[in-house]
Design an enzyme around this catalytic site. Structure first.
Site, mmCIF file in Angstrom:
data_model
loop_
_atom_site.group_PDB
_atom_site.id
_atom_site.type_symbol
_atom_site.label_atom_id
_atom_site.label_comp_id
_atom_site.label_asym_id
_atom_site.label_seq_id
_atom_site.Cartn_x
_atom_site.Cartn_y
_atom_site.Cartn_z
ATOM 1 N N ASP A 37 0.861 -1.179 0.000
ATOM 2 C CA ASP A 37 0.000 0.000 0.000
ATOM 3 C C ASP A 37 0.899 1.231 0.000
ATOM 4 O O ASP A 37 1.579 1.508 0.988
ATOM 5 C CB ASP A 37 -0.907 -0.008 1.237
ATOM 6 C CG ASP A 37 -1.889 1.156 1.248
ATOM 7 O OD1 ASP A 37 -1.857 1.973 0.315
ATOM 8 O OD2 ASP A 37 -2.686 1.242 2.201
ATOM 9 N N ASP B 149 -2.659 2.019 -6.354
ATOM 10 C CA ASP B 149 -1.621 2.158 -5.332
ATOM 11 C C ASP B 149 -1.541 0.952 -4.393
ATOM 12 O O ASP B 149 -0.892 1.022 -3.338
ATOM 13 C CB ASP B 149 -1.850 3.436 -4.508
ATOM 14 C CG ASP B 149 -3.175 3.423 -3.769
ATOM 15 O OD1 ASP B 149 -4.021 2.549 -4.051
ATOM 16 O OD2 ASP B 149 -3.376 4.290 -2.892
ATOM 17 N N GLU B 150 -2.166 -0.166 -4.775
ATOM 18 C CA GLU B 150 -2.161 -1.355 -3.926
ATOM 19 C C GLU B 150 -2.028 -2.620 -4.783
ATOM 20 O O GLU B 150 -2.534 -2.673 -5.903
ATOM 21 C CB GLU B 150 -3.458 -1.457 -3.122
ATOM 22 C CG GLU B 150 -3.709 -0.304 -2.162
ATOM 23 C CD GLU B 150 -5.074 -0.405 -1.506
ATOM 24 O OE1 GLU B 150 -5.156 -0.207 -0.286
ATOM 25 O OE2 GLU B 150 -6.057 -0.672 -2.222
#
Length: 395
Positions: free
Chosen positions: A15, A114-115
């Site tokens: 993350d 973003d993960e």
């Protein structure tokens, strides 16, 4: 359910901390240590939303999504920065390219921009090895991208994702089977997949913590939530068995749209903007080893009306120059903007996709060298979308 929990598995979750805002702070030293919000429409305080807020902004009450007018009211010193999706996507692509040096593609699941989840099981024999690989991954992101991230490592995906929340930002948490109780005191709403409505229904049943959910009677959960109720309980108990999710079917189309901060109408401005959209689409196809035979250009005006046209190429391609020539031909066919009616956005759609089997930068039919687009793509991925541009109209 008759499903056995995972045994000897190593799931990793990445993350990137306040990703959009952190990237903008990295790229502009003047923003460091200041409240920053990445927004959709930075030229107005009455429209648009805060998509991501830096930790400095969050400490002052800025959340996402939040109306920009409200955000500026709460924090007058908030710095609003336009969203630059291509730059953020290029960073994640570079990070995942590093992961692919160690694990096969089927072990990687991009959860969002973003993960991502990574299954280290194929390359690690125990948690010690998986932890070492995780730290290598973290070091790469710090040195190569100058960004911080939070990481979780566990024996199932749910616990790996929840582990990232324990030490944010810039944390790394390992949760083994012997550490199940780590999450038991936490709010039931922190479980992956339990949103506000499900949480409120659980609270009505007297379920407030993860431990209470883990010990709740199956028959009541099944009656209230169906089979999902049993799945929630298994997740709470650390018995979830979800595997890495990969799309099994080939993509049928790709699209890309960018809303302009300031609408345009002049011909050269429109052609430049179309060129930028085409370059991005070409790079996106090459990153997926795809070529397309049909292209659609869509324009949207300031009055929210729009127009579109379609082009069928003579052969499949992901060549920026060919795509740009087609897009310009389409631009001539559609409604032309003027000073009273400006263009707010252009979108490119490609379909009839096939796998790209050509690895050489050579056109066999025209005996003509073409630009080494894959090399240019690597430069853009490392230094940003505007680090190098091709004069598409000046060949």
């Amino acid at each position: 359910l008759g499903i056995k929990e995972h045994s000897n598995r190593f799931f990793f979750f990445l993350d990137l901390d306040a990703f959009y805002a952190q990237v903008e702070q990295r790229d502009n030293p003047n923003y460091k240590g200041k409240p920053v919000g990445v927004v959709s429409l930075p030229d107005t305080f009455t429209k648009g939303i805060v998509m991501t807020a830096s930790y400095e902004a969050r400490a002052l009450g800025i959340e996402s999504p939040m109306n920009t007018y409200l955000a500026k009211t709460i924090c007058p010193g908030l710095i609003l920065v336009p969203c630059y999706g291509q730059k953020y996507e290029a960073i994640l692509t570079n990070i995942l390219s590093f992961a692919k040096r160690y694990v096969p593609d089927e072990a990687i699941e991009q959860y969002s921009i973003d993960e991502c989840f990574i299954d280290f099981t194929p390359v690690c024999k125990d948690f010690r090895a998986a932890e070492g690989l995780s730290r290598d991954f973290k070091e790469f992101i710090t040195k190569e991208e100058d960004l911080t991230c939070s990481m979780g490592l566990s024996y199932n995906k749910t616990y790996a994702k929840m582990a990232t929340k324990l030490n944010k930002p810039d944390g790394f948490t390992v949760v083994k089977k012997t550490d199940r109780g780590t999450f038991f005191h936490r709010n039931v709403g922190t479980i992956w997949g339990i949103g506000k409505r499900i949480k409120n229904r659980m609270n009505y049943l007297g379920v407030w913590t993860i431990q209470e959910l883990a010990n709740y009677p199956d028959n009541v959960l099944r009656k209230e939530f169906g089979i999902n109720g049993i799945c929630y309980k298994r997740m709470a108990r650390g018995e979830e068995t979800t595997e890495i999710f990969r799309k099994e079917t080939h993509e049928k189309s790709l699209s890309h749209q960018h809303s302009l901060t300031h609408p345009i109408y002049k011909k050269f401005e429109c052609e430049e903007e179309i060129g930028r959209r085409v370059e991005y689409m070409g790079r996106k196809m090459r990153s997926k080893n795809l070529i397309a035979k049909r292209l659609i250009l869509i324009e949207r005006f300031t009055d929210l009306s729009g127009d579109a046209a379609e082009y069928k190429l003579s052969q499949h391609t992901n060549n920026d120059r060919r795509l740009y020539d087609c897009a310009l031909e389409l631009f001539k066919r559609i409604r032309q903007p003027n000073e009273q009616l400006k263009v707010l956005s252009f979108a490119i759609v490609v379909y009839e996709l096939e796998s790209d089997l050509q690895n050489e930068n050579y056109d066999l039919f025209n005996q003509q060298k073409v630009l080494p687009y894959h090399v240019l793509d690597k430069i853009k991925m490392k230094y940003g979308e505007s680090s190098i541009r091709v004069g598409l109209g000046r060949y």
